[in-house]
Enzyme design. Structure first.
Site, PDB file in Angstrom:
ATOM      1  N   LYS A   1      67.741  57.228  61.170  1.00  0.00           N
ATOM      2  CA  LYS A   1      68.172  55.367  60.213  1.00  0.00           C
ATOM      3  C   LYS A   1      67.057  55.292  59.173  1.00  0.00           C
ATOM      4  O   LYS A   1      66.806  56.120  58.915  1.00  0.00           O
ATOM      5  CB  LYS A   1      67.772  54.959  61.423  1.00  0.00           C
TER       6      LYS A   1
ATOM      7  N   TYR B   1      78.883  49.551  64.338  1.00  0.00           N
ATOM      8  CA  TYR B   1      78.798  48.747  65.052  1.00  0.00           C
ATOM      9  C   TYR B   1      79.787  47.062  64.978  1.00  0.00           C
ATOM     10  O   TYR B   1      78.690  46.148  65.685  1.00  0.00           O
ATOM     11  CB  TYR B   1      77.046  48.063  64.076  1.00  0.00           C
TER      12      TYR B   1
ATOM     13  N   ASN C   1      64.521  51.415  65.426  1.00  0.00           N
ATOM     14  CA  ASN C   1      63.980  52.897  66.326  1.00  0.00           C
ATOM     15  C   ASN C   1      64.154  54.029  66.353  1.00  0.00           C
ATOM     16  O   ASN C   1      64.944  55.273  66.421  1.00  0.00           O
ATOM     17  CB  ASN C   1      64.619  52.094  67.758  1.00  0.00           C
TER      18      ASN C   1
ATOM     19  N   HIS D   1      70.321  57.275  65.864  1.00  0.00           N
ATOM     20  CA  HIS D   1      71.296  56.661  66.113  1.00  0.00           C
ATOM     21  C   HIS D   1      71.569  57.769  67.701  1.00  0.00           C
ATOM     22  O   HIS D   1      71.972  59.123  66.455  1.00  0.00           O
ATOM     23  CB  HIS D   1      72.425  56.462  65.933  1.00  0.00           C
TER      24      HIS D   1
ATOM     25  N   GLU E   1      82.994  57.732  66.650  1.00  0.00           N
ATOM     26  CA  GLU E   1      81.837  58.278  65.289  1.00  0.00           C
ATOM     27  C   GLU E   1      81.326  59.518  64.184  1.00  0.00           C
ATOM     28  O   GLU E   1      81.927  59.140  62.821  1.00  0.00           O
ATOM     29  CB  GLU E   1      80.027  57.447  66.087  1.00  0.00           C
TER      30      GLU E   1
HETATM   31  P1  IDP Z   1      71.103  52.316  70.846  1.00  0.00           P
HETATM   32  O1  IDP Z   1      71.334  52.398  69.912  1.00  0.00           O
HETATM   33  O2  IDP Z   1      70.166  53.287  72.008  1.00  0.00           O
HETATM   34  O3  IDP Z   1      72.724  53.001  71.869  1.00  0.00           O
HETATM   35  P2  IDP Z   1      72.992  49.862  71.398  1.00  0.00           P
HETATM   36  O4  IDP Z   1      72.599  48.787  72.821  1.00  0.00           O
HETATM   37  O5  IDP Z   1      73.907  50.399  70.921  1.00  0.00           O
HETATM   38  O6  IDP Z   1      71.477  50.966  71.561  1.00  0.00           O
HETATM   39  O7  IDP Z   1      72.073  48.417  70.014  1.00  0.00           O
HETATM   40  C1  IDP Z   1      72.597  49.081  68.590  1.00  0.00           C
HETATM   41  C2  IDP Z   1      70.876  49.039  67.736  1.00  0.00           C
HETATM   42  O8  IDP Z   1      70.771  48.065  67.663  1.00  0.00           O
HETATM   43  C3  IDP Z   1      69.973  49.819  68.329  1.00  0.00           C
HETATM   44  O9  IDP Z   1      69.959  51.084  68.415  1.00  0.00           O
HETATM   45  C4  IDP Z   1      68.840  48.579  68.012  1.00  0.00           C
HETATM   46  O10 IDP Z   1      68.545  49.212  66.745  1.00  0.00           O
HETATM   47  C5  IDP Z   1      69.426  47.217  67.822  1.00  0.00           C
HETATM   48  N1  IDP Z   1      69.538  46.713  68.993  1.00  0.00           N
HETATM   49  C6  IDP Z   1      69.603  46.794  69.941  1.00  0.00           C
HETATM   50  N2  IDP Z   1      69.721  45.808  71.143  1.00  0.00           N
HETATM   51  C7  IDP Z   1      68.877  44.908  70.244  1.00  0.00           C
HETATM   52  C8  IDP Z   1      68.167  43.619  70.648  1.00  0.00           C
HETATM   53  O11 IDP Z   1      68.009  43.096  72.061  1.00  0.00           O
HETATM   54  N3  IDP Z   1      67.159  43.204  69.216  1.00  0.00           N
HETATM   55  C9  IDP Z   1      67.099  43.543  68.430  1.00  0.00           C
HETATM   56  N4  IDP Z   1      67.851  44.803  67.832  1.00  0.00           N
HETATM   57  C10 IDP Z   1      69.097  45.662  68.790  1.00  0.00           C
HETATM   58 MG    MG Z   2      74.444  52.643  70.946  1.00  0.00          MG
END
Ligand code: IDP
Ligand code: MG
Length: 137
Positions: free
Chosen positions: A9, A49, A112, A115, A126
């Site tokens: 990212k 997303y 974070n 992805h 994807e």
């Molecule tokens: P993942 O990336 O571990 O699969 P997902 O639930 O698919 O997690 O969420 C996509 C992205 O959205 C996450 O990587 C993170 O950057 C962001 N995200 C997920 N949950 C939250 C939240 O509760 N607050 C803010 N950002 C979030």
């Molecule tokens: Mg995800």
């Protein structure tokens, strides 16, 4: 052989951590099949997303993922989806174990670093969003 979609990212690219991400995936034994440096458009981000559109963090997520270049990749190997998720660690870097990418390199949930697809079906969806067939070796 299983495939997964992984993307460094914009925070990972800005911080110079692309090599570290690739190193860990290759060291584990996954084979790199496709890679490029791109600026994700808001249209592509919305497709990627789509499942999160109703969530409160959706706006921040789209703003972040379009905030600078990203490095999408395809990795191949046994149980590639699970292996990639294990190397990445939990979504929230606060909860991610040390030794994982998110555990070792960050603290913010939006930023974070990486992805990874969450299922074989998501991986195929994807991969086809980010890569044309001729871009995959
Ligand atoms: P993942 O990336 O571990 O699969 P997902 O639930 O698919 O997690 O969420 C996509 C992205 O959205 C996450 O990587 C993170 O950057 C962001 N995200 C997920 N949950 C939250 C939240 O509760 N607050 C803010 N950002 C979030
Ligand atoms: Mg995800």
């Amino acid at each position: 052989m299983a495939r997964t979609f992984v993307m460094v990212k914009p925070d990972g690219v800005r911080r110079g951590l692309v090599g570290e991400v690739i190193r860990r995936f290759e060291q584990k034994g996954l084979k790199l099949r496709a890679m490029k440096l791109i600026q994700v458009s808001s249209e592509l981000a919305a497709q990627h997303y789509a499942e999160h559109q109703p969530k409160p963090f959706y706006g921040d997520l789209i703003a972040f993922i379009t905030s600078g270049p990203s490095v999408p990749m395809v990795f191949e190997g046994r149980e590639a989806v699970t292996v990639a998720r294990t190397l990445m660690g939990a979504t929230d870097p606060v909860k991610a174990q040390p030794g994982t990418l998110r555990g070792d390199f960050g603290i913010e949930i939006t930023e974070n670093m990486v992805h990874g697809s969450d299922s074989a079906e998501s991986a195929e969806r994807e991969i086809s969003l980010y890569f044309a067939p001729h871009e995959i070796v």
